[in-house]
Design a protein around this motif. Structure first.
Motif, PDB file in Angstrom:
ATOM      1  N   GLY A 125       0.819  -1.208   0.000  1.00  0.00           N
ATOM      2  CA  GLY A 125       0.000   0.000   0.000  1.00  0.00           C
ATOM      3  C   GLY A 125       0.849   1.253   0.000  1.00  0.00           C
ATOM      4  O   GLY A 125       0.498   2.265  -0.621  1.00  0.00           O
ATOM      5  N   GLU A 126       1.980   1.186   0.682  1.00  0.00           N
ATOM      6  CA  GLU A 126       2.918   2.306   0.686  1.00  0.00           C
ATOM      7  C   GLU A 126       3.468   2.545  -0.713  1.00  0.00           C
ATOM      8  O   GLU A 126       3.621   3.687  -1.159  1.00  0.00           O
ATOM      9  N   ALA A 127       3.756   1.457  -1.431  1.00  0.00           N
ATOM     10  CA  ALA A 127       4.253   1.588  -2.799  1.00  0.00           C
ATOM     11  C   ALA A 127       3.193   2.224  -3.696  1.00  0.00           C
ATOM     12  O   ALA A 127       3.509   3.056  -4.571  1.00  0.00           O
ATOM     13  N   PHE A 128       1.940   1.845  -3.512  1.00  0.00           N
ATOM     14  CA  PHE A 128       0.851   2.478  -4.264  1.00  0.00           C
ATOM     15  C   PHE A 128       0.801   3.973  -3.982  1.00  0.00           C
ATOM     16  O   PHE A 128       0.728   4.799  -4.906  1.00  0.00           O
ATOM     17  N   ASP A 129       0.833   4.345  -2.703  1.00  0.00           N
ATOM     18  CA  ASP A 129       0.716   5.755  -2.344  1.00  0.00           C
ATOM     19  C   ASP A 129       1.890   6.580  -2.862  1.00  0.00           C
ATOM     20  O   ASP A 129       1.707   7.695  -3.375  1.00  0.00           O
ATOM     21  N   LYS A 130       3.105   6.040  -2.752  1.00  0.00           N
ATOM     22  CA  LYS A 130       4.280   6.789  -3.202  1.00  0.00           C
ATOM     23  C   LYS A 130       4.309   6.927  -4.721  1.00  0.00           C
ATOM     24  O   LYS A 130       4.664   7.984  -5.252  1.00  0.00           O
ATOM     25  N   SER A 131       3.929   5.867  -5.426  1.00  0.00           N
ATOM     26  CA  SER A 131       3.898   5.932  -6.887  1.00  0.00           C
ATOM     27  C   SER A 131       2.815   6.886  -7.358  1.00  0.00           C
ATOM     28  O   SER A 131       2.988   7.628  -8.338  1.00  0.00           O
ATOM     29  N   ALA A 132       1.682   6.868  -6.659  1.00  0.00           N
ATOM     30  CA  ALA A 132       0.602   7.791  -7.002  1.00  0.00           C
ATOM     31  C   ALA A 132       1.054   9.240  -6.826  1.00  0.00           C
ATOM     32  O   ALA A 132       0.742  10.116  -7.649  1.00  0.00           O
ATOM     33  N   LYS A 133       1.794   9.498  -5.755  1.00  0.00           N
ATOM     34  CA  LYS A 133       2.287  10.853  -5.536  1.00  0.00           C
ATOM     35  C   LYS A 133       3.223  11.289  -6.654  1.00  0.00           C
ATOM     36  O   LYS A 133       3.178  12.435  -7.108  1.00  0.00           O
ATOM     37  N   LEU A 134       4.061  10.363  -7.114  1.00  0.00           N
ATOM     38  CA  LEU A 134       4.958  10.669  -8.233  1.00  0.00           C
ATOM     39  C   LEU A 134       4.177  11.017  -9.491  1.00  0.00           C
ATOM     40  O   LEU A 134       4.627  11.816 -10.327  1.00  0.00           O
ATOM     41  N   LEU A 135       2.996  10.425  -9.619  1.00  0.00           N
ATOM     42  CA  LEU A 135       2.144  10.689 -10.788  1.00  0.00           C
ATOM     43  C   LEU A 135       1.256  11.914 -10.588  1.00  0.00           C
ATOM     44  O   LEU A 135       0.384  12.191 -11.415  1.00  0.00           O
ATOM     45  N   GLY A 136       1.448  12.614  -9.480  1.00  0.00           N
ATOM     46  CA  GLY A 136       0.687  13.834  -9.241  1.00  0.00           C
ATOM     47  C   GLY A 136      -0.710  13.600  -8.709  1.00  0.00           C
ATOM     48  O   GLY A 136      -1.566  14.494  -8.805  1.00  0.00           O
ATOM     49  N   LEU A 137      -0.956  12.426  -8.127  1.00  0.00           N
ATOM     50  CA  LEU A 137      -2.285  12.095  -7.630  1.00  0.00           C
ATOM     51  C   LEU A 137      -2.403  12.441  -6.145  1.00  0.00           C
ATOM     52  O   LEU A 137      -1.407  12.413  -5.417  1.00  0.00           O
ATOM     53  N   PRO A 138      -3.593  12.758  -5.684  1.00  0.00           N
ATOM     54  CA  PRO A 138      -3.764  13.117  -4.269  1.00  0.00           C
ATOM     55  C   PRO A 138      -3.648  11.910  -3.348  1.00  0.00           C
ATOM     56  O   PRO A 138      -3.753  10.759  -3.783  1.00  0.00           O
ATOM     57  N   TRP A 139      -3.438  12.185  -2.066  1.00  0.00           N
ATOM     58  CA  TRP A 139      -3.364  11.150  -1.045  1.00  0.00           C
ATOM     59  C   TRP A 139      -4.762  10.888  -0.508  1.00  0.00           C
ATOM     60  O   TRP A 139      -5.562  11.815  -0.387  1.00  0.00           O
ATOM     61  N   PRO A 140      -5.100   9.641  -0.151  1.00  0.00           N
ATOM     62  CA  PRO A 140      -4.308   8.414  -0.345  1.00  0.00           C
ATOM     63  C   PRO A 140      -4.339   7.969  -1.798  1.00  0.00           C
ATOM     64  O   PRO A 140      -5.377   8.025  -2.462  1.00  0.00           O
ATOM     65  N   GLY A 141      -3.185   7.516  -2.279  1.00  0.00           N
ATOM     66  CA  GLY A 141      -3.018   7.358  -3.710  1.00  0.00           C
ATOM     67  C   GLY A 141      -3.550   6.092  -4.330  1.00  0.00           C
ATOM     68  O   GLY A 141      -3.804   6.059  -5.541  1.00  0.00           O
ATOM     69  N   GLY A 142      -3.695   5.002  -3.546  1.00  0.00           N
ATOM     70  CA  GLY A 142      -4.083   3.725  -4.130  1.00  0.00           C
ATOM     71  C   GLY A 142      -5.326   3.765  -4.980  1.00  0.00           C
ATOM     72  O   GLY A 142      -5.300   3.382  -6.169  1.00  0.00           O
ATOM     73  N   PRO A 143      -6.463   4.241  -4.464  1.00  0.00           N
ATOM     74  CA  PRO A 143      -7.688   4.283  -5.277  1.00  0.00           C
ATOM     75  C   PRO A 143      -7.560   5.204  -6.488  1.00  0.00           C
ATOM     76  O   PRO A 143      -8.086   4.902  -7.564  1.00  0.00           O
ATOM     77  N   HIS A 144      -6.850   6.327  -6.320  1.00  0.00           N
ATOM     78  CA  HIS A 144      -6.673   7.249  -7.445  1.00  0.00           C
ATOM     79  C   HIS A 144      -5.823   6.613  -8.542  1.00  0.00           C
ATOM     80  O   HIS A 144      -6.101   6.780  -9.739  1.00  0.00           O
ATOM     81  N   LEU A 145      -4.785   5.881  -8.152  1.00  0.00           N
ATOM     82  CA  LEU A 145      -3.938   5.224  -9.146  1.00  0.00           C
ATOM     83  C   LEU A 145      -4.723   4.155  -9.900  1.00  0.00           C
ATOM     84  O   LEU A 145      -4.580   4.011 -11.124  1.00  0.00           O
ATOM     85  N   GLU A 146      -5.564   3.412  -9.190  1.00  0.00           N
ATOM     86  CA  GLU A 146      -6.365   2.387  -9.860  1.00  0.00           C
ATOM     87  C   GLU A 146      -7.294   3.016 -10.894  1.00  0.00           C
ATOM     88  O   GLU A 146      -7.457   2.489 -12.010  1.00  0.00           O
ATOM     89  N   ARG A 147      -7.901   4.149 -10.548  1.00  0.00           N
ATOM     90  CA  ARG A 147      -8.780   4.818 -11.505  1.00  0.00           C
ATOM     91  C   ARG A 147      -7.988   5.344 -12.698  1.00  0.00           C
ATOM     92  O   ARG A 147      -8.448   5.259 -13.851  1.00  0.00           O
ATOM     93  N   LEU A 148      -6.797   5.890 -12.454  1.00  0.00           N
ATOM     94  CA  LEU A 148      -5.969   6.389 -13.556  1.00  0.00           C
ATOM     95  C   LEU A 148      -5.555   5.257 -14.477  1.00  0.00           C
ATOM     96  O   LEU A 148      -5.454   5.447 -15.707  1.00  0.00           O
ATOM     97  N   ALA A 149      -5.338   4.076 -13.927  1.00  0.00           N
ATOM     98  CA  ALA A 149      -4.881   2.931 -14.727  1.00  0.00           C
ATOM     99  C   ALA A 149      -5.950   2.404 -15.678  1.00  0.00           C
ATOM    100  O   ALA A 149      -5.628   1.693 -16.639  1.00  0.00           O
ATOM    101  N   GLU A 150      -7.217   2.735 -15.433  1.00  0.00           N
ATOM    102  CA  GLU A 150      -8.290   2.264 -16.304  1.00  0.00           C
ATOM    103  C   GLU A 150      -8.072   2.801 -17.725  1.00  0.00           C
ATOM    104  O   GLU A 150      -7.928   3.995 -17.937  1.00  0.00           O
ATOM    105  N   GLY A 151      -8.022   1.918 -18.675  1.00  0.00           N
ATOM    106  CA  GLY A 151      -7.802   2.325 -20.059  1.00  0.00           C
ATOM    107  C   GLY A 151      -6.345   2.483 -20.427  1.00  0.00           C
ATOM    108  O   GLY A 151      -6.014   2.742 -21.589  1.00  0.00           O
ATOM    109  N   GLY A 152      -5.449   2.337 -19.432  1.00  0.00           N
ATOM    110  CA  GLY A 152      -4.021   2.436 -19.732  1.00  0.00           C
ATOM    111  C   GLY A 152      -3.476   1.130 -20.282  1.00  0.00           C
ATOM    112  O   GLY A 152      -4.080   0.070 -20.144  1.00  0.00           O
ATOM    113  N   ASP A 153      -2.309   1.206 -20.928  1.00  0.00           N
ATOM    114  CA  ASP A 153      -1.646   0.031 -21.501  1.00  0.00           C
ATOM    115  C   ASP A 153      -0.657  -0.535 -20.471  1.00  0.00           C
ATOM    116  O   ASP A 153       0.396   0.062 -20.236  1.00  0.00           O
ATOM    117  N   PRO A 154      -0.960  -1.692 -19.868  1.00  0.00           N
ATOM    118  CA  PRO A 154      -0.088  -2.233 -18.824  1.00  0.00           C
ATOM    119  C   PRO A 154       1.220  -2.809 -19.353  1.00  0.00           C
ATOM    120  O   PRO A 154       2.076  -3.214 -18.561  1.00  0.00           O
TER     121      PRO A 154
END
Length: 366
Positions: free
Chosen positions: A193-222
């Motif tokens: 979860g810490e890795a999710f939050d820190k990576s989300a912050k690097l991507l400019g997403l608000p805290w807590p980052g996990g849910p925001h990163l998951e939403r950003l990943a929708e439609g992205g190329d993994p």
């Protein structure tokens, strides 16, 4: 502990009182309190697991300006809101403190200020009504939550393999019984979860980052970014996520457009899911009699993670058991259920039980 003064001025410790063990009936009510981090939560459950009332007060707005949880703010917020929250769940459950059979409160691990607030309130109610008090290990509450009748209507026998995934914990645990847990692997650095939050912050997403990163990943190329999958394929089931987070930072430093941000979020999420699936496969081999693969903790709410673990479970001929999303994050329902399980096992705690900021699952047996 209480202090007793004798005539000869000798001071001796005597144990604080412990209420008698009740014979639990299905209709008996248990009040539970959770305050280990930044959620103030209370719940009332029947002893048969039926949830009569639950409430969670989020502190996100209080901590968001600081980019993380501020312990002092968390403790003061718990102190300010707990009394009204407890009254609310008791009213909703149609009962009063006089109608309770026991009180459970999270006593660790977590932020010590918040733990003291919740545990002290729980002890006060228990002492005032002469009720059994249960000091609940937050990790065991997660570990036992999949046994809630609403989650596993047909029952979930021991032993099972638990992946406990959150911002503070990342462990593979063989859950062999109430108070009996065998840790098979843990993180060597960051929790997932810490890795999710820190990576989300690097991507400019608000805290807590996990849910925001998951939403950003929708439609992205993994597959666009080749990110590391630390310890993938290695023996054992330990974890490491700091290198993955660093790789994300290197990609971000080169500059990304909006599509690139989506692709990087999707690539990060895919790497995490692959690592967790690989570690789960290794851990299952270490628990040959496992009845299920269980995932709990905040990261268990992530759809990609659940899908990867469901595939592992299916290939092993097991089911994946995951609590509903509301019970993956910190909540008092799981604390109440852990209290019920411990009461049925004949376990209660003295009122002098001290909250512990660090409390490994393996210490419960002792």
């Amino acid at each position: 502990m209480r202090w007793r003064h004798r005539a000869d001025a000798e001071v001796k410790k005597v144990p604080a009182p412990k209420a008698a063990m009740p014979m639990l009936r299905d209709e008996d009510l248990i009040l539970a309190l959770e305050s280990s981090c930044d959620e103030t939560a209370a719940a009332v459950l029947r002893a048969d697991g039926r949830v009569l009332a639950e409430a969670v007060l989020s502190q996100l707005a209080d901590h968001a300006p600081y980019g993380g949880v501020v312990p002092e703010i968390a403790a003061r917020t718990h102190l300010s809101h707990f009394p009204a929250l407890v009254r609310r769940v008791l009213d909703k459950a149609g009962t009063t403190p006089a109608g309770l059979a026991a009180v459970a409160a999270t006593a660790g691990p977590g932020l010590i200020g918040g733990l003291i607030v919740g545990a002290s309130l729980g002890k006060g109610i228990a002492a005032a009504r002469g009720l059994p008090y249960l000091a609940i290990n937050h990790l065991e509450a997660h570990a036992l939550s999949p046994r809630l009748p609403s989650v596993s209507p047909d029952g979930l026998p021991f032993p099972y393999l638990l992946l406990l995934l959150s911002g503070g914990h990342c462990q593979c645990v063989a859950v062999e019984g109430v108070g009996r847990h065998r840790r098979l692997g843990t993180t060597l650095d960051d929790a997932v979860g810490e890795a999710f939050d820190k990576s989300a912050k690097l991507l400019g997403l608000p805290w807590p980052g996990g849910p925001h990163l998951e939403r950003l990943a929708e439609g992205g190329d993994p597959t666009r970014f080749s990110l590391p999958r630390p310890l993938h394929g290695r023996p054992g089931c330990d974890f490491s996520f700091s290198g993955l987070k660093t790789a994300v930072a290197h990609v971000v430093a080169k500059g990304l457009d909006e599509a690139g941000r989506r692709d990087l979020a999707a690539s990060f999420q895919a790497s995490v899911a692959a690592v967790l699936a690989d570690r789960a496969r290794h851990a299952l081999a270490m628990v040959p009699g496992a009845t299920a693969l269980v995932v709990a903790g905040g990261v268990a709410a992530n759809g990609a993670v659940r899908a990867a673990l469901a595939d592992v479970a299916a290939k092993a001929g097991l089911k994946l058991v995951a609590p509903p999303v509301r019970l993956c994050t910190d909540n008092a329902v799981m604390v109440a259920w852990a209290g019920i399980e411990r009461l049925r096992a004949g376990l209660v705690d003295n009122l002098d039980h001290a909250p512990r900021p660090r409390w490994p699952l393996t210490d419960l047996a002792a």
